[in-house]
Design an enzyme around this catalytic site. Structure first.
Site, PDB file in Angstrom:
ATOM      1  N   ASP A   7      44.645   9.533 -39.506  1.00 57.99           N
ATOM      2  CA  ASP A   7      45.585  10.505 -40.169  1.00 57.99           C
ATOM      3  C   ASP A   7      46.334  10.941 -39.368  1.00 57.99           C
ATOM      4  OD1 ASP A   7      46.343  12.055 -42.421  1.00 57.99           O
ATOM      5  OD2 ASP A   7      45.151  13.775 -41.679  1.00 57.99           O
ATOM      6  N   SER A   8      47.557  11.519 -39.837  1.00 56.89           N
ATOM      7  CA  SER A   8      48.560  12.037 -38.969  1.00 56.89           C
ATOM      8  C   SER A   8      47.791  13.382 -38.323  1.00 56.89           C
ATOM      9  CB  SER A   8      49.642  12.852 -39.817  1.00 56.89           C
ATOM     10  OG  SER A   8      49.014  13.432 -40.757  1.00 56.89           O
ATOM     11  N   CYS A  70      46.114   8.840 -44.470  1.00 60.28           N
ATOM     12  CA  CYS A  70      47.488   9.645 -44.518  1.00 60.28           C
ATOM     13  C   CYS A  70      48.200   9.045 -45.767  1.00 60.28           C
ATOM     14  CB  CYS A  70      48.008   9.735 -43.307  1.00 60.28           C
ATOM     15  SG  CYS A  70      49.637  10.719 -43.128  1.00 60.28           S
ATOM     16  N   GLU A 154      46.467  24.799 -43.278  1.00 55.21           N
ATOM     17  CA  GLU A 154      46.082  24.739 -41.828  1.00 55.21           C
ATOM     18  C   GLU A 154      46.155  26.223 -41.127  1.00 55.21           C
ATOM     19  OE1 GLU A 154      47.873  21.823 -39.272  1.00 55.21           O
ATOM     20  OE2 GLU A 154      46.823  20.405 -40.418  1.00 55.21           O
ATOM     21  N   CYS A 186      47.699  13.799 -50.861  1.00 54.10           N
ATOM     22  CA  CYS A 186      47.742  14.449 -49.511  1.00 54.10           C
ATOM     23  C   CYS A 186      46.194  14.820 -49.130  1.00 54.10           C
ATOM     24  CB  CYS A 186      48.705  15.745 -49.360  1.00 54.10           C
ATOM     25  SG  CYS A 186      48.791  16.465 -47.903  1.00 54.10           S
ATOM     26  N   HIS A 188      45.129  16.876 -47.085  1.00 54.34           N
ATOM     27  CA  HIS A 188      45.061  18.343 -47.054  1.00 54.34           C
ATOM     28  C   HIS A 188      44.587  19.125 -48.526  1.00 54.34           C
ATOM     29  CE1 HIS A 188      46.513  17.997 -43.236  1.00 54.34           C
ATOM     30  NE2 HIS A 188      46.668  19.520 -43.031  1.00 54.34           N
TER      31      HIS A 188
HETATM   32  N1  DGL Z   1      48.213  13.574 -43.788  1.00 55.66           N
HETATM   33  C1  DGL Z   1      49.384  13.969 -44.498  1.00 55.66           C
HETATM   34  C2  DGL Z   1      49.179  13.182 -45.875  1.00 55.66           C
HETATM   35  O1  DGL Z   1      48.248  13.009 -46.487  1.00 55.66           O
HETATM   36  C3  DGL Z   1      49.516  15.464 -44.418  1.00 55.66           C
HETATM   37  C4  DGL Z   1      50.053  16.093 -43.309  1.00 55.66           C
HETATM   38  C5  DGL Z   1      51.367  15.333 -42.614  1.00 55.66           C
HETATM   39  O2  DGL Z   1      52.451  15.827 -43.091  1.00 55.66           O
HETATM   40  O3  DGL Z   1      51.248  14.680 -41.661  1.00 55.66           O
HETATM   41  O4  DGL Z   1      50.457  13.157 -46.379  1.00 55.66           O
END
Ligand code: DGL
Length: 272
Positions: A7-8, A70, A154, A186, A188
């Site tokens: 993930d990012s 991600c 976050e 997403c 999150h």
């Molecule tokens: N992990 C990213 C997603 O699922 C969200 C956070 C980011 O913008 O990197 O799109």
């Protein structure tokens, strides 16, 4: 060999948590590029570069298969990863994303007016719209980028009244379109799923990805014995992050559901 989850940042732990619950027997390597999160406001080109670096790292960690948890990376980069990067550099490995599993779930219920929320890059890529239209050509799809939601989630000082304002702002347009389902595209958003459900009301089915991705991965491994047979069943999980910032432990706890010892989390540099 292992299953990699990328993930990012740390939000992808929501997906890892569901995958481990579904298949605790395997060994997993999680990589969160939290030094460079969010990816959602970046260009497709740089997201593709970051994604390749992450995959290089995970393949070196002996991952047979990587799940890109991600949405931003999957939407902008998965096709190029599968068509350009893998055949050239790692023809014997596999990379899966989160778009297909989510869209398969939507199509199995035959929703007709589908709302999708995600980062700006996810929305701009049109990847979800493209995939939904392939399986449900008659469906109407409405997208909304929610750039304030990731930083809100976050932030340790999360405040419910601020969240309600943000959700009202982002969801009003979708509600006007009389959507029957809303995909949380997403990593999150699962954290605020209840609040999103309250905002849109009972006539809208809110869909988050964790359990869906986990179930689809299990199906995939059953259908692809050539991948499954290479996976070791040692029940080990290794966590790698690209920044040990002051918040990482709390955030990992938020997304994973339990606290990790400092010694369980390794700091790594992937941008070389
Ligand atoms: N992990 C990213 C997603 O699922 C969200 C956070 C980011 O913008 O990197 O799109």
């Amino acid at each position: 060999m292992n299953i990699g989850v990328f993930d990012s940042g740390l939000g992808g732990l929501t997906i890892l948590k569901s995958i481990i619950k579904e298949m605790p027997e395997y060994s997993y390597v999680y990589l969160g590029d939290n030094a460079r999160v969010p990816y959602g406001n970046r260009s497709p080109e740089i997201i593709y570069e970051f994604t390749k670096q992450a995959l290089d790292f995970l393949f070196k960690k002996n991952c047979r298969l990587v799940v890109i948890a991600c949405n931003t990376s999957t939407s902008t980069s998965l096709r190029r990863i599968q068509h350009e990067y893998l055949p050239r550099f790692f023809p014997d490995r596999k990379v899966l994303g989160v778009v297909k599993p989510a869209v398969e779930e939507i199509s199995s219920h035959g929703y007709k007016r589908i709302g999708i929320i995600g980062t700006k890059a996810t929305v701009n890529s049109q990847a979800f719209v493209r995939e939904v239209k392939k399986v449900l050509p008659q469906a109407d799809v409405y997208q909304q980028a929610c750039p304030l939601l990731v930083p809100y989630i976050e932030d340790s000082g999360r405040n419910q009244s601020v969240l309600r304002l943000i959700l009202k702002e982002y969801l009003a347009g979708l509600e006007e379109k009389k959507i029957d389902s809303l995909l949380l595209a997403c990593t999150h958003y699962e954290i605020v799923e209840k609040e999103i459900e309250q905002e849109v009301g009972p006539s809208v089915k809110v869909i988050s990805e964790g359990k869906i991705v986990a179930k689809k991965l299990k199906d995939y491994l059953l259908r692809h014995q050539e991948v499954g047979k290479d996976l070791q069943k040692e029940r080990k999980v290794s966590y790698y992050v690209t920044d040990l910032n002051p918040d990482y432990q709390q955030l990992m706890k938020l997304f994973l559901g339990h606290l990790l010892e400092e010694s369980q989390v390794h700091h790594v540099k992937i941008d070389q």
